[in-house]
Design a protein around this motif. Structure first.
Motif, mmCIF file in Angstrom:
data_model
loop_
_atom_site.group_PDB
_atom_site.id
_atom_site.type_symbol
_atom_site.label_atom_id
_atom_site.label_comp_id
_atom_site.label_asym_id
_atom_site.label_seq_id
_atom_site.Cartn_x
_atom_site.Cartn_y
_atom_site.Cartn_z
ATOM 1 N N VAL A 77 51.908 2.257 -32.960
ATOM 2 C CA VAL A 77 51.732 3.682 -33.590
ATOM 3 C C VAL A 77 50.696 4.537 -32.676
ATOM 4 N N PRO A 78 50.429 5.730 -32.692
ATOM 5 C CA PRO A 78 49.155 6.162 -32.094
ATOM 6 C C PRO A 78 48.110 6.041 -33.065
ATOM 7 N N ARG A 79 46.732 5.838 -32.381
ATOM 8 C CA ARG A 79 45.781 5.363 -33.155
ATOM 9 C C ARG A 79 45.005 6.316 -33.744
ATOM 10 N N ASP A 80 44.248 6.117 -34.984
ATOM 11 C CA ASP A 80 43.406 6.851 -35.700
ATOM 12 C C ASP A 80 44.120 8.231 -36.098
ATOM 13 N N LEU A 81 45.193 8.287 -36.611
ATOM 14 C CA LEU A 81 45.998 9.609 -37.343
ATOM 15 C C LEU A 81 45.683 9.426 -38.706
ATOM 16 N N PRO A 82 45.357 10.590 -39.301
ATOM 17 C CA PRO A 82 45.319 10.828 -40.657
ATOM 18 C C PRO A 82 46.348 10.743 -41.603
ATOM 19 N N ALA A 83 46.392 10.654 -42.740
ATOM 20 C CA ALA A 83 47.386 10.671 -43.617
ATOM 21 C C ALA A 83 48.480 11.759 -43.331
ATOM 22 N N SER A 84 49.801 11.239 -43.388
ATOM 23 C CA SER A 84 50.773 12.284 -43.273
ATOM 24 C C SER A 84 52.005 11.742 -44.058
ATOM 25 N N SER A 85 53.050 12.420 -44.167
ATOM 26 C CA SER A 85 54.375 12.221 -44.534
ATOM 27 C C SER A 85 55.116 10.771 -43.837
ATOM 28 N N GLN A 86 54.790 10.716 -42.661
ATOM 29 C CA GLN A 86 55.187 9.761 -41.661
ATOM 30 C C GLN A 86 54.401 8.378 -41.873
ATOM 31 N N HIS A 87 53.043 8.620 -42.036
ATOM 32 C CA HIS A 87 52.083 7.487 -42.276
ATOM 33 C C HIS A 87 51.185 7.780 -43.479
ATOM 34 N N LEU A 88 51.632 7.402 -44.602
ATOM 35 C CA LEU A 88 51.072 7.771 -45.801
ATOM 36 C C LEU A 88 49.582 7.461 -45.853
ATOM 37 N N LEU A 89 49.098 6.423 -45.477
ATOM 38 C CA LEU A 89 47.545 6.358 -45.334
ATOM 39 C C LEU A 89 46.932 6.363 -43.815
ATOM 40 N N GLY A 90 47.754 6.935 -43.048
ATOM 41 C CA GLY A 90 47.236 7.255 -41.537
ATOM 42 C C GLY A 90 47.410 6.058 -40.899
ATOM 43 N N CYS A 148 45.171 2.908 -37.937
ATOM 44 C CA CYS A 148 44.055 2.404 -37.793
ATOM 45 C C CYS A 148 43.855 2.564 -36.309
ATOM 46 N N SER A 149 42.500 1.854 -35.956
ATOM 47 C CA SER A 149 42.135 1.878 -34.623
ATOM 48 C C SER A 149 42.995 0.677 -33.773
ATOM 49 N N ARG A 150 43.559 -0.031 -34.293
ATOM 50 C CA ARG A 150 44.302 -0.936 -33.685
ATOM 51 C C ARG A 150 46.002 -0.493 -33.290
ATOM 52 N N GLY A 151 46.107 0.565 -33.916
ATOM 53 C CA GLY A 151 47.342 1.213 -33.722
ATOM 54 C C GLY A 151 48.370 0.554 -34.486
ATOM 55 N N GLN A 152 47.927 0.572 -35.791
ATOM 56 C CA GLN A 152 48.938 -0.049 -36.945
ATOM 57 C C GLN A 152 48.777 0.925 -38.109
ATOM 58 N N ASP A 153 50.041 1.014 -38.760
ATOM 59 C CA ASP A 153 50.230 1.877 -40.027
ATOM 60 C C ASP A 153 49.459 1.125 -41.094
ATOM 61 N N ILE A 154 48.291 1.901 -41.787
ATOM 62 C CA ILE A 154 47.747 1.284 -42.684
ATOM 63 C C ILE A 154 48.325 0.904 -44.033
ATOM 64 N N PHE A 155 49.405 1.913 -44.485
ATOM 65 C CA PHE A 155 49.919 1.346 -45.609
ATOM 66 C C PHE A 155 50.988 0.239 -45.580
ATOM 67 N N TRP A 156 51.723 0.159 -44.410
ATOM 68 C CA TRP A 156 52.680 -1.178 -44.137
ATOM 69 C C TRP A 156 51.636 -2.358 -43.870
ATOM 70 N N GLN A 157 50.307 -2.184 -43.472
ATOM 71 C CA GLN A 157 49.757 -3.310 -43.282
ATOM 72 C C GLN A 157 49.168 -3.895 -44.614
ATOM 73 N N ALA A 158 48.833 -2.699 -45.245
ATOM 74 C CA ALA A 158 48.321 -3.079 -46.841
ATOM 75 C C ALA A 158 49.395 -3.861 -47.589
ATOM 76 N N THR A 159 50.543 -3.461 -47.522
ATOM 77 C CA THR A 159 51.891 -4.357 -48.108
ATOM 78 C C THR A 159 51.854 -5.786 -47.859
ATOM 79 N N PHE A 160 51.667 -5.943 -46.429
ATOM 80 C CA PHE A 160 51.537 -7.339 -45.871
ATOM 81 C C PHE A 160 50.234 -8.113 -46.221
ATOM 82 N N ALA A 161 49.270 -7.459 -46.290
ATOM 83 C CA ALA A 161 47.865 -7.968 -46.885
ATOM 84 C C ALA A 161 47.855 -8.413 -48.101
ATOM 85 N N ILE A 162 48.529 -7.557 -49.092
ATOM 86 C CA ILE A 162 48.672 -8.030 -50.522
ATOM 87 C C ILE A 162 49.444 -9.096 -50.819
#
Length: 285
Positions: free
Chosen positions: A44-57, A59-73
């Motif tokens: 995904v594009p890097r460093d996007l702010p939170a939006s309806s498409q990316h709930l938490l924006g 990151c600089s690695r081009g990953q969706d923060i919300f979905w990464q958080a689900t895997f992390a937890i």
């Protein structure tokens, strides 16, 4: 069972802990529905702010923060459960054998337990993690932490068994011909189970904190998303200086919620199972 849960839910700590853990478990289950592979960068594009498409924006690695958080937890919970359950098996086994058998067996097992208590565990874990760094998967991380997370709890369980061994029901059971295994599993285990469950929750918290520490110093598999590796990547990409708070605070907030929930769950259940507090509750009613 229903009355037990009803009484536990009267405690605001248990209610809060139960609610938070259900929320975190729901996040973990959502990871199975993720549209993204957590190991792939720049999908995904890097460093996007939170939006309806990316709930938490993003990151600089081009990953969706919300979905990464689900895997992390999810992965952090798996590591903590592996570490907690395996270490409980070791602690309960050592505590039961040492407390019931006594003598040379007790001294030998407690010598090993004391050895684990006095050595600098963190340095030993770091050294072993460096040796097996290429094989630090979720399972091996959990097992590594389990090997070093049982000693203190084994002594606590042993002291409980020593107390049980001197009670009248033990002498009655022995005189009636009850075998050792039957005595341990039928008579002692019901007393040990609440204690083992309480220490399980505490050990899970310790395992999560230790995994985060190992990740921050770079001794885990950084391709596996956990709360520790997520925070490590945020720090590596200067999230603080660049004020990418959505990336940095996500693992921090999830970790704090998890620690508080596990601690309050342990405290509330321990107090509920404590005979002294139970007498106070009955007296108050």
């Amino acid at each position: 069972m229903g009355s037990t849960l009803k009484e536990l839910f009267r405690d605001y700590r248990f209610f809060f802990a139960f609610t938070v853990l259900c929320f975190l478990l729901a996040l973990a289950l959502l990871s199975f529905l993720s549209p993204y592979d957590p190991t792939i960068w720049f999908y995904v594009p890097r460093d996007l702010p939170a939006s309806s498409q990316h709930l938490l924006g993003t990151c600089s690695r081009g990953q969706d923060i919300f979905w990464q958080a689900t895997f992390a937890i999810r992965n952090s919970l798996i590591i903590s459960v592996i570490a907690g359950v395996v270490s409980r098996v070791i602690a309960v086994s050592v505590g039961l054998v040492a407390g019931y058998r006594g003598g040379m067996m007790d001294r030998f097992l407690m010598f090993i337990s004391d050895g684990f208590l006095v050595i600098p565990l963190f340095l030993i874990i770091v050294m072993l993690a460096m040796l097996i760094r290429d094989r630090m998967t979720i399972v091996t991380t959990g097992l590594l932490l389990a090997v070093f997370g049982w000693a203190w709890d084994a002594r606590v369980i042993r002291s409980q068994v020593l107390s049980l061994r001197e009670r009248e029901f033990t002498k009655t059971a022995i005189l009636s011909g009850t075998g050792t295994l039957e005595l341990v599993f039928k008579e002692y285990l019901p007393y040990i189970t609440p204690l083992a469950f309480s220490t399980l929750i505490n050990n899970m918290s310790w395992a999560i904190g230790m995994e985060m520490t190992l990740s921050i110093v770079g001794l885990t598999n950084m391709d596996i998303p956990t709360l520790g590796t997520t925070l490590k990547w945020a720090l590596n990409y200067q999230a603080i200086l660049l004020k990418r708070w959505n990336w940095l605070l996500t693992p921090v907030v999830l970790s704090v919620l998890l620690f508080i929930a596990l601690y309050w769950l342990s405290v509330s259940i321990s107090e509920y199972l404590d005979p002294r507090s139970r007498v106070q509750r009955v007296g108050g009613e």
